[in-house]
Motif scaffolding. Structure first.
Motif, PDB file in Angstrom:
ATOM      1  N   LYS A 117       0.843  -1.193   0.000  1.00 32.77           N
ATOM      2  CA  LYS A 117       0.000   0.000   0.000  1.00 32.77           C
ATOM      3  C   LYS A 117       0.880   1.246   0.000  1.00 32.77           C
ATOM      4  O   LYS A 117       1.004   1.955   1.004  1.00 32.77           O
ATOM      5  CB  LYS A 117      -0.928  -0.023   1.211  1.00 32.77           C
ATOM      6  N   TRP A 118       1.467   1.499  -1.148  1.00 32.56           N
ATOM      7  CA  TRP A 118       2.396   2.625  -1.266  1.00 32.56           C
ATOM      8  C   TRP A 118       1.702   3.968  -1.029  1.00 32.56           C
ATOM      9  O   TRP A 118       2.364   4.962  -0.703  1.00 32.56           O
ATOM     10  CB  TRP A 118       3.038   2.630  -2.646  1.00 32.56           C
ATOM     11  N   THR A 119       0.396   4.014  -1.188  1.00 29.40           N
ATOM     12  CA  THR A 119      -0.313   5.287  -0.999  1.00 29.40           C
ATOM     13  C   THR A 119      -0.180   5.797   0.438  1.00 29.40           C
ATOM     14  O   THR A 119      -0.319   6.996   0.684  1.00 29.40           O
ATOM     15  CB  THR A 119      -1.802   5.114  -1.343  1.00 29.40           C
ATOM     16  N   GLU A 120       0.092   4.906   1.379  1.00 27.57           N
ATOM     17  CA  GLU A 120       0.245   5.334   2.777  1.00 27.57           C
ATOM     18  C   GLU A 120       1.460   6.236   2.961  1.00 27.57           C
ATOM     19  O   GLU A 120       1.494   7.049   3.887  1.00 27.57           O
ATOM     20  CB  GLU A 120       0.376   4.110   3.685  1.00 27.57           C
ATOM     21  N   TRP A 121       2.439   6.089   2.096  1.00 23.49           N
ATOM     22  CA  TRP A 121       3.682   6.847   2.255  1.00 23.49           C
ATOM     23  C   TRP A 121       3.836   7.921   1.166  1.00 23.49           C
ATOM     24  O   TRP A 121       4.925   8.465   0.971  1.00 23.49           O
ATOM     25  CB  TRP A 121       4.890   5.907   2.177  1.00 23.49           C
ATOM     26  N   VAL A 122       2.756   8.235   0.490  1.00 29.41           N
ATOM     27  CA  VAL A 122       2.871   9.112  -0.679  1.00 29.41           C
ATOM     28  C   VAL A 122       3.368  10.510  -0.296  1.00 29.41           C
ATOM     29  O   VAL A 122       4.058  11.181  -1.083  1.00 29.41           O
ATOM     30  CB  VAL A 122       1.504   9.176  -1.412  1.00 29.41           C
ATOM     31  N   ASP A 123       3.050  10.970   0.914  1.00 30.06           N
ATOM     32  CA  ASP A 123       3.503  12.304   1.320  1.00 30.06           C
ATOM     33  C   ASP A 123       5.019  12.376   1.457  1.00 30.06           C
ATOM     34  O   ASP A 123       5.614  13.464   1.335  1.00 30.06           O
ATOM     35  CB  ASP A 123       2.859  12.699   2.651  1.00 30.06           C
ATOM     36  N   ASP A 124       5.652  11.246   1.709  1.00 32.91           N
ATOM     37  CA  ASP A 124       7.100  11.242   1.916  1.00 32.91           C
ATOM     38  C   ASP A 124       7.892  11.266   0.616  1.00 32.91           C
ATOM     39  O   ASP A 124       9.117  11.432   0.654  1.00 32.91           O
ATOM     40  CB  ASP A 124       7.504  10.006   2.734  1.00 32.91           C
ATOM     41  N   VAL A 125       7.211  11.086  -0.507  1.00 37.17           N
ATOM     42  CA  VAL A 125       7.917  11.104  -1.798  1.00 37.17           C
ATOM     43  C   VAL A 125       8.512  12.477  -2.067  1.00 37.17           C
ATOM     44  O   VAL A 125       9.560  12.600  -2.713  1.00 37.17           O
ATOM     45  CB  VAL A 125       6.961  10.682  -2.932  1.00 37.17           C
ATOM     46  N   GLU A 126       7.875  13.522  -1.558  1.00 35.59           N
ATOM     47  CA  GLU A 126       8.344  14.887  -1.809  1.00 35.59           C
ATOM     48  C   GLU A 126       9.395  15.359  -0.818  1.00 35.59           C
ATOM     49  O   GLU A 126       9.873  16.480  -0.907  1.00 35.59           O
ATOM     50  CB  GLU A 126       7.139  15.859  -1.768  1.00 35.59           C
ATOM     51  N   LEU A 127       9.765  14.514   0.121  1.00 38.28           N
ATOM     52  CA  LEU A 127      10.769  14.902   1.112  1.00 38.28           C
ATOM     53  C   LEU A 127      12.138  15.074   0.456  1.00 38.28           C
ATOM     54  O   LEU A 127      12.406  14.496  -0.605  1.00 38.28           O
ATOM     55  CB  LEU A 127      10.872  13.846   2.208  1.00 38.28           C
ATOM     56  N   PRO A 128      13.040  15.848   1.082  1.00 38.01           N
ATOM     57  CA  PRO A 128      14.417  15.940   0.565  1.00 38.01           C
ATOM     58  C   PRO A 128      15.079  14.562   0.573  1.00 38.01           C
ATOM     59  O   PRO A 128      14.747  13.703   1.390  1.00 38.01           O
ATOM     60  CB  PRO A 128      15.100  16.887   1.556  1.00 38.01           C
ATOM     61  N   SER A 129      16.018  14.360  -0.321  1.00 37.55           N
ATOM     62  CA  SER A 129      16.651  13.048  -0.470  1.00 37.55           C
ATOM     63  C   SER A 129      17.425  12.626   0.777  1.00 37.55           C
ATOM     64  O   SER A 129      17.680  11.437   0.974  1.00 37.55           O
ATOM     65  CB  SER A 129      17.585  13.051  -1.682  1.00 37.55           C
ATOM     66  N   ALA A 130      17.818  13.593   1.626  1.00 41.93           N
ATOM     67  CA  ALA A 130      18.585  13.255   2.823  1.00 41.93           C
ATOM     68  C   ALA A 130      17.697  12.813   3.984  1.00 41.93           C
ATOM     69  O   ALA A 130      18.208  12.352   5.005  1.00 41.93           O
ATOM     70  CB  ALA A 130      19.436  14.445   3.265  1.00 41.93           C
ATOM     71  N   LYS A 131      16.389  12.948   3.847  1.00 42.69           N
ATOM     72  CA  LYS A 131      15.484  12.471   4.893  1.00 42.69           C
ATOM     73  C   LYS A 131      15.495  10.940   4.912  1.00 42.69           C
ATOM     74  O   LYS A 131      15.385  10.306   3.863  1.00 42.69           O
ATOM     75  CB  LYS A 131      14.070  12.975   4.645  1.00 42.69           C
ATOM     76  N   LYS A 182      13.323   8.652   5.601  1.00 36.90           N
ATOM     77  CA  LYS A 182      12.173   7.984   4.984  1.00 36.90           C
ATOM     78  C   LYS A 182      12.259   8.032   3.465  1.00 36.90           C
ATOM     79  O   LYS A 182      11.955   7.049   2.768  1.00 36.90           O
ATOM     80  CB  LYS A 182      10.867   8.608   5.474  1.00 36.90           C
ATOM     81  N   LYS A 183      12.669   9.173   2.916  1.00 37.72           N
ATOM     82  CA  LYS A 183      12.815   9.272   1.461  1.00 37.72           C
ATOM     83  C   LYS A 183      13.942   8.360   0.988  1.00 37.72           C
ATOM     84  O   LYS A 183      13.814   7.660  -0.032  1.00 37.72           O
ATOM     85  CB  LYS A 183      13.125  10.724   1.070  1.00 37.72           C
TER      86      LYS A 183
END
Length: 835
Positions: free
Chosen positions: A476-490, A492-493
């Protein structure tokens, strides 16, 4: 048609009851065969089957199973084959299937009623085997045999097992007095604490005074924090960490839990007590037994640590923050008892993942009734459970135990892929029960990626991608969709990017793209979908790709398997042109052209690239002595060619290390010196994989030398040579760890060149990179400490002890796990192309 009418007596539709079956039965009335001879299996086979299957079926009453086995064995005591098989199998089950120990003890208690001499023989053999395990430091087997004897406390004279525990505690005090960093003393105290509950749950009485006295003594060691606990904390503290994860050592938890149980009359509700329901035969109650003296059990004055140095163990759970308890809380002794029995089962049955998975699924059969809710109960339904009743899910407890080993620091007992396989098999056997539990575990681990130890983060990443590959890559990738826009150093990203890269390695980019929601599509570029990356020298653009004509000619000759003499003029031409352009190291561009051509030719498969490297090995080996920069250019060329699929590049670099074309120092310098920048490279999963794999090769070589020098009857001359080699290799290993630490310290403290020269040093991005530096630094400091501890421990071992241990610090031979009685053994082998 005529035949049809004949068979149906001219009728259709089957209305006539004179059917073919009856007619043929009448025809064969006088040709009946004699009845088949009935087969009766031998008694010893029947006993073996019943003993192996004891407590496995929830449909059978355990008291009837126990009584039936005891009657058969006692009635056939004079049969040497039956008696011998029973004695041997009983002790094998004790050390291989820890979950069944209380039920095996119940069988012995029942046997003691009819044949006390057989029960005494079991006790005598247990004591003999226990002494053998003490000598070699097989502490798991020591613990399980003491647990077995503890369950038999009711038929032991005097204090039974308590004097042995007192002697063990004396050894633990000696070890702790000699060194506060000692871990073996902690392991011995843990064994004592895990034996006490089974003694107190036995049918013996009047033991409270002994147990409380022993608890007062163990409190001195158990309540004192070990200096090395910080190294193995799964959630290292950080000033930037806003989560609150307080890790507890297992031994301190046990001490507190047992002290609580002592105030509650030793309830110990989860431990099964099958001896309470044994049937009374001929008016003789089974709990009025003949008692026996425990044979002499000698705890050596100099105890061995066994397979590997003992480090403090931390309690880890993936179900720690739920609003409804699905696993026992750490305040309850059940959390330690259940976890310990499951971990022993997982660790001893590593040769058969299917059997391990089956034991995990059937967990509720081996503990007291009402300990768990019904299997596969949905999480939402737990809120409807009556107050006061258990809400513990057996599948959650089982999954939690596997993850506690998969994510154990400093290293798990077995290969990581074994734990992957156990979870996969469990999910296949009982998908409705295990899949939801795994889903909640994944969500917990992902939520805590920021605070988790870096090594555990990458173990989770490896398992997650591997597990999805076994179930159609669905999540269920939609659960983490908000994290896709995080900076690459985060973190979770970085986890999402690393997981997708792993999935592509296990499948192909186009398929993985099809499993992802729209926001994730940008993470899989079109270049990743190419099976074969482009050969950059196909372009004649003079600025972007100089030396293109010569490089294409090198490619043509390599494809034609031309001799080195034909290739050399074109490489020399590149070097001449580079010198004219002012390149200080002309060997670098020629090496780039040569290595890129090898990568392009070998891009179809690993076997293709290995074949090409094999043909060009002599030239590649000659590069290092000529120029260290050219040697590191080999890595650059490989990683640039596979920039869209860096996992493949890491695999190729690993093979080049095996060929000694690259050196460990060159790989570490390339990753952590040449390309460190501000530390951005530390956020990439494949870079961690490259560095960790390289360091493992170095440390494993040192371990192999230590094992070789410890062989018994090794000639003095050979031992001297090995000692010299070991000293040299240890120096090189320390230098390599020192290089890693120096580079990472610069990032963690923000003094690396690019950070120091930057005008915006206090930005959030640089703070994140410093955090990555701290995480990396902690991992490799721990690895260095573990290696030094292992070497020091092994150098002090006697040769016969060292022979029981292989290069990975694992016990070998029959003593390690018994004789392997579980049927259909299947050894899990690690596939190097998967992880």
């Amino acid at each position: 048609m005529g035949e049809y009418d004949r068979r149906n007596a001219g009728h259709r539709g089957g209305h006539n009851h004179n059917n073919r079956k009856r007619r043929y039965r009448e025809d064969d009335e006088f040709e009946r065969r004699p009845p088949r001879r009935q087969y009766q299996e031998p008694v010893h086979v029947k006993v073996r089957k019943q003993l192996l299957a004891i407590a496995e079926s929830p449909l059978k009453k355990i008291d009837e199973e126990v009584h039936e086995i005891a009657i058969i064995v006692a009635d056939n005591y004079e049969d040497e084959e039956i008696r011998g098989n029973f004695l041997e199998l009983s002790l094998q089950l004790v050390v291989e299937q820890a979950l069944k120990i209380p039920f095996l003890a119940a069988v012995i208690l029942a046997v003691n009623v009819k044949k006390p001499e057989l029960a005494y023989e079991v006790i005598t053999r247990s004591s003999t085997v226990l002494n053998d395990h003490f000598k070699v430091g097989a502490w798991r087997e020591v613990k399980l045999l003491l647990r077995f004897l503890g369950c038999l406390q009711a038929i032991l004279n005097d204090q039974g097992v308590f004097p042995v525990l007192e002697e063990l505690f004396s050894r633990a005090v000696d070890l702790q007095t000699a060194s506060l960093d000692d871990g073996l003393g902690l392991q011995i105290v843990k064994i004592i604490l895990l034996t006490i509950p089974y003694i107190m749950a036995s049918s013996a009485s009047g033991l409270e005074e002994f147990a409380n006295a022993l608890l007062e003594k163990t409190d001195i060691i158990a309540s004192t924090p070990h200096p090395l606990e910080a190294l193995v904390d799964p959630y290292p503290s950080s000033e930037d960490d806003d989560t609150n994860h307080q890790a507890h050592s297992i031994i301190s938890l046990l001490q507190t839990q047992l002290q609580t149980e002592a105030t509650q009359s030793w309830n110990l509700a989860c431990i099964p007590r099958p001896w309470r329901t044994l049937p009374i035969e001929n008016g003789v109650p089974p709990l009025a037994p003949t008692k026996h003296s425990l044979p002499s059990i000698i705890v050596p004055s100099m105890v061995s640590s066994g397979a590997q140095p003992q480090l403090p163990e931390m309690y880890f759970s993936v179900y720690a923050d739920q609003d409804v308890e699905t696993v026992p809380p750490t305040s309850n002794i059940a959390s330690s008892i259940l976890r310990d029995a499951l971990v022993d089962t997982i660790s001893t049955l590593d040769y058969n993942r299917n059997a391990t998975a089956r034991f995990l699924i059937d967990l509720d059969c081996y503990f007291a009734p009402e300990t768990f809710v019904k299997r596969a109960t949905p999480f939402d339904r737990l809120r409807e459970v009556d107050e006061g009743k258990s809400t513990w899910k057996p599948e959650d407890v089982a999954v939690d135990a596997v993850f506690s080993q998969l994510l154990q620091l400093p290293a798990p007992e077995h290969k990581l892929v074994y734990y992957h396989a156990v979870l996969t098999e469990s999910c296949k056997i009982a998908p409705a029960a295990i899949a939801p539990s795994l889903g909640r575990a994944i969500r917990f681990l992902y939520r805590n990626v920021d605070a988790m130890d870096l090594e555990l983060e990458y173990r989770f990443l490896d398992w997650f991608s591997h597990h999805l590959s076994n179930f159609g890559f669905t999540w269920k990738w939609t659960e983490w969709v908000d994290d896709v826009e995080l900076p690459s150093a985060k973190p979770k990203k970085a986890f999402i990017v690393g997981a997708l890269e792993k999935e592509i390695r296990l499948s192909f980019a186009q398929r993985i793209r099809g499993t992802l929601p729209e926001p994730y599509q940008a993470l899989i570029t079109e270049a990743k979908e190419k099976d074969t990356p482009d050969f950059k020298y196909n372009s004649d653009h003079a600025v972007e790709t100089p030396y293109a004509p010569q490089a294409r000619e090198v490619l043509r000759l390599l494809r034609a398997k031309a001799p080195d003499a034909e290739i050399q003029p074109h490489l020399s031409s590149i070097e001449t042109e580079a010198a004219e352009l002012g390149i200080t190291e002309p060997l670098i561009p020629s090496t780039d052209a040569f290595m890129t051509a090898i990568c392009f030719i070998g891009s179809k498969s690993l076997s293709h690239v290995l074949s090409c490297i094999e043909r060009c090995k002599e030239r590649l080996l000659a590069l290092g002595p000529r120029s260290e920069a050219a040697r590191r250019q080999i890595i650059t060329s490989v990683m640039e060619y596979w920039s869209e699929k860096p996992g493949v590049g890491v695999n190729v670099v690993d093979k080049l290390l095996n060929y000694t074309i690259l050196t460990p120092q060159s790989v570490i310098n390339w990753a952590l010196t040449d390309n460190i920048g501000k530390g951005q490279i530390l956020t990439h999963a494949h870079i961690y994989e490259m560095v960790a794999s390289t360091m493992h090769k170095v440390t494993n070589r040192v371990r192999q030398i230590v094992i070789a020098r410890n062989q018994a009857e090794l000639p003095a001359a050979q031992k001297g040579i090995l000692d010299e080699t070991l000293e040299k290799e240890r120096v090189q290993m320390k230098e390599l760890f020192s290089t890693v630490e120096d580079s990472l310290t610069g990032v963690a403290s923000g003094v690396v060149d690019e950070m120091a020269e930057s005008r915006d040093q206090d930005t959030e991005a640089e703070a994140l990179l410093r955090l990555w530096g701290e995480k990396w630094l902690r991992v490799f400091r721990r690895k260095m400490a573990v290696e030094e501890a292992w070497i020091q421990e092994m150098l002090t071992k006697q040769p016969q002890e060292a022979e029981l241990i292989d290069g990975n610090g694992e016990e070998t031979g029959e003593m390690a796990r018994g004789n392997g009685i579980t049927e259909n053994q299947q050894k899990v082998e690690e596939d190097e192309d998967i992880l």
